[in-house]
Design a protein around this motif. Structure first.
Motif, short mmCIF file in Angstrom:
data_model
loop_
_atom_site.label_atom_id
_atom_site.label_comp_id
_atom_site.label_asym_id
_atom_site.label_seq_id
_atom_site.Cartn_x
_atom_site.Cartn_y
_atom_site.Cartn_z
N MET A 1 0.59 -1.09 -0.27
CA MET A 1 0.01 -0.14 0.43
C MET A 1 0.85 0.88 -0.08
O MET A 1 0.82 2.18 -0.77
N PHE A 2 1.77 1.13 0.76
CA PHE A 2 3.07 2.71 1.13
C PHE A 2 3.58 2.44 -0.18
O PHE A 2 3.58 3.08 -1.09
N ALA A 3 4.21 1.34 -0.82
CA ALA A 3 5.35 1.96 -2.35
C ALA A 3 4.31 1.76 -3.11
O ALA A 3 4.72 2.75 -4.12
N THR A 4 2.56 1.60 -2.78
CA THR A 4 2.18 1.67 -4.37
C THR A 4 1.01 3.40 -4.25
O THR A 4 1.56 4.49 -5.32
N ALA A 5 1.54 3.79 -2.88
CA ALA A 5 1.08 5.45 -3.05
C ALA A 5 2.33 5.99 -3.60
O ALA A 5 2.30 7.74 -3.47
N PHE A 6 3.63 5.89 -2.90
CA PHE A 6 4.42 6.44 -2.43
C PHE A 6 4.87 7.01 -4.46
O PHE A 6 4.94 7.98 -4.77
N PHE A 7 4.95 5.79 -5.10
CA PHE A 7 5.03 5.95 -6.37
C PHE A 7 4.03 6.37 -7.19
O PHE A 7 4.29 6.53 -8.33
N GLY A 8 2.58 6.29 -6.62
CA GLY A 8 1.93 7.14 -7.65
C GLY A 8 2.12 8.46 -7.86
O GLY A 8 1.35 9.63 -8.29
N GLU A 9 2.40 9.15 -6.47
CA GLU A 9 3.20 10.60 -7.15
C GLU A 9 4.02 10.47 -8.07
O GLU A 9 4.40 11.61 -8.52
#
Length: 207
Positions: free
Chosen positions: A19-27
């Protein structure tokens, strides 16, 4: 009971990482159509997480990740830009729908069962990514974000879908090869250790 609790704790840790990796790279994004629709590396991180961490179930992971992405982006807009909640929700709700659509399609395609065939997984990922993008655009259109699809924009969606999917599959294969080499090295060392033990036992028996 202890082993079961440790297994649950491990799954929760993996889910948190995804979840955090997806949110981070989503930016890390570009907005090709000038609106709130974005191309990002978030889905690449999410797709890789689903392929690599096969101990976590696909659908719960996707639903929780979609909800987390929505909450993360709403909070981000509130704290850093002061955007109205309704405007922020309208901008980011389709992205959550994208992740849910991606998850359901990955589950229905049984992509994890084809990991021995990288090109097939890449084609599945491309088709799923492209279809999910079309679903997101349809949701955005229904919410009033009138993006007129053209052959150029559709080709761009297909291009980005194939690039992201092939990148994820290539990264997965690279990590798998390294893991196999590491396991092979450990087994070779264990074999050498057993051979030395057998040799010492033979010498002691001889003497």
């Amino acid at each position: 009971f202890i082993e079961k609790r440790e297994h649950v704790r491990e799954r929760l840790a993996i889910l948190t990482i995804i979840m955090f990796a997806t949110a981070f790279f989503g930016e890390m994004k570009v907005n090709p159509f000038g609106g709130s629709f974005r191309f990002s590396l978030g889905i690449a991180a999410f797709f890789f997480g689903l392929l690599w961490f096969r101990s976590v179930p696909v659908i719960p992971t996707g639903l929780l990740t979609g909800a987390f992405i929505l909450c993360f982006r709403l909070s981000f807009d509130q704290f850093f830009y002061g955007i109205a909640y309704t405007d922020s929700l309208q901008a980011h709700l389709p992205s959550a729908v994208y992740y849910v659509s991606f998850t359901l399609l990955i589950h229905m395609s049984r992509a994890r069962r084809h990991l021995e065939f990288p090109f097939r997984v890449g084609l599945i990922g491309t088709a799923v990514d492209f279809t999910s993008n079309m679903v997101e655009l349809l949701v955005r259109y229904s919410l009033g974000d009138h993006i007129s699809p053209t052959w150029q924009s559709i080709s761009l969606l297909l291009l980005f879908a194939s690039l992201r999917s092939m990148f994820v599959v290539g990264l997965y294969n690279n990590f798998s090869i390294r893991q196999l080499r590491a396991v092979g090295k450990v087994r070779q060392q264990e074999l050498e250790r057993l051979r030395m033990i057998n040799t010492n036992l033979y010498e002691e028996t001889f003497y």
